[in-house]
Design a protein around this motif. Structure first.
Motif, short mmCIF file in Angstrom:
data_model
loop_
_atom_site.label_atom_id
_atom_site.label_comp_id
_atom_site.label_asym_id
_atom_site.label_seq_id
_atom_site.Cartn_x
_atom_site.Cartn_y
_atom_site.Cartn_z
N ASP A 94 0.83 -1.21 0.00
CA ASP A 94 0.00 0.00 0.00
C ASP A 94 0.86 1.25 0.00
O ASP A 94 0.53 2.25 -0.65
CB ASP A 94 -0.93 0.00 1.22
N ILE A 97 2.27 1.74 -3.52
CA ILE A 97 1.23 2.24 -4.43
C ILE A 97 0.92 3.70 -4.13
O ILE A 97 0.72 4.51 -5.04
CB ILE A 97 -0.03 1.37 -4.32
N ALA A 98 0.90 4.06 -2.84
CA ALA A 98 0.63 5.45 -2.48
C ALA A 98 1.73 6.37 -2.98
O ALA A 98 1.46 7.48 -3.47
CB ALA A 98 0.49 5.57 -0.96
N MET A 100 3.71 5.84 -5.60
CA MET A 100 3.61 5.93 -7.06
C MET A 100 2.44 6.82 -7.46
O MET A 100 2.53 7.60 -8.42
CB MET A 100 3.46 4.53 -7.66
N ALA A 101 1.33 6.70 -6.72
CA ALA A 101 0.16 7.54 -7.03
C ALA A 101 0.46 9.00 -6.76
O ALA A 101 0.06 9.88 -7.54
CB ALA A 101 -1.04 7.08 -6.20
N ALA A 102 1.18 9.28 -5.67
CA ALA A 102 1.53 10.67 -5.35
C ALA A 102 2.44 11.26 -6.42
O ALA A 102 2.25 12.41 -6.85
CB ALA A 102 2.20 10.74 -3.98
N SER A 104 2.64 10.31 -9.55
CA SER A 104 1.86 10.48 -10.77
C SER A 104 0.99 11.73 -10.69
O SER A 104 0.81 12.44 -11.69
CB SER A 104 0.98 9.24 -11.00
N THR A 105 0.46 12.01 -9.49
CA THR A 105 -0.35 13.21 -9.32
C THR A 105 0.47 14.47 -9.53
O THR A 105 0.05 15.40 -10.22
CB THR A 105 -0.98 13.22 -7.92
#
Length: 268
Positions: A94, A97-98, A100-102, A104-105
């Protein structure tokens, strides 16, 4: 005369030379063997698990060409983080993923800013093209100051009233604040009342071209109050402006005004 070795009937000088030639390769081989062993010892430990989590000797993170981090920099940092993690307490999926998501944002926001800048440039050019259609026309601006020109010796404006006023007193002043003339207009309809000055003073003499102000007042609830006046100005040209200011209308004798501040457009 040379000395002979009684053991093998060889000259002592030859034996020394042969011994030197045979020892030198032996030292080189020994040095190469030690270096290869040291290299092998440095690169591997013999334990597959330790070799798998062993840190690389050289930096694998490329130097950033700019102050910002790219996507390659992020994955390089992520690889370093995974290689340095505790094998008994690995990083939670998790969390990965967090992260990578941050990233990407943030990367998406940066690209969105670039697109907005390009869009602003396109909108500014489009706005200037549309505003060019106002050249030669008159626009109503939120100012009581207007320009009396030789081509059009009439100064027009609009008086805004909060309620119906029977009589509105209009005063014309020059750029020094001196009174030129006064006259009355009907304000019984209320709202926005048109006002027009013919460019003549109290003696009926025409005034020279220049900047003049229209002042208006009326009685509201038994008291005399100043009223809001807007004037018409002639548009001579349009400036491109910037994304923050937009197109600028250049007015004859007055200066520039933002296109968004225009209250109304009138025919010549």
């Amino acid at each position: 005369m040379s000395l002979i070795n009684p053991l093998n009937n060889q000259p002592l000088g030859g034996q020394s030379q042969m011994s030197t030639q045979s020892v030198a390769p032996s030292k080189q081989a020994t040095s190469a063997t030690v270096q290869a062993a040291a290299t092998q010892q440095t690169s591997t430990t013999g334990n597959p698990f330790l070799d798998a989590i062993r840190l690389p000797e050289e930096k694998s993170i490329p130097e950033a060409s700019s102050q910002g981090l790219s996507q390659d920099d992020f994955f390089s940092l992520l690889s370093q983080q995974l290689s340095m993690q505790d094998p008994f307490k690995p990083v939670d999926n998790d969390q990965m993923i967090a992260q990578m998501a941050a990233f990407s944002t943030v990367d998406g926001i940066s690209k969105l800013n670039d697109e907005i800048i390009n869009l602003n440039a396109v909108m500014t050019s489009s706005q200037a093209l549309q505003a060019s259609g106002l050249v030669g026309q008159k626009v109503l601006i939120p100012s009581d100051t207007g320009y009396l020109s030789e081509e059009g010796s009439v100064l027009k404006g609009v008086v805004s009233t909060p309620e119906a006023i029977e009589t509105i007193v209009v005063r014309i002043e020059d750029d020094k604040g001196q009174l030129i003339t006064t006259f009355n207009i009907d304000g019984s309809q209320g709202g926005n009342v048109d006002v027009s000055w013919d460019g003549l003073d109290n003696n009926g003499e025409p005034m020279p071209s220049g900047i003049y102000s229209i002042k208006a007042s009326g009685r509201i609830d038994g008291q005399s109050e100043d009223l809001v006046v807007s004037t018409y100005a002639h548009v001579t040209s349009v400036s491109l402006g910037t994304a923050s200011t937009g197109s600028i209308l250049n007015l004859r004798g007055i200066g520039g005004i933002k296109l968004g501040d225009v209250l109304a457009v009138s025919e010549v």
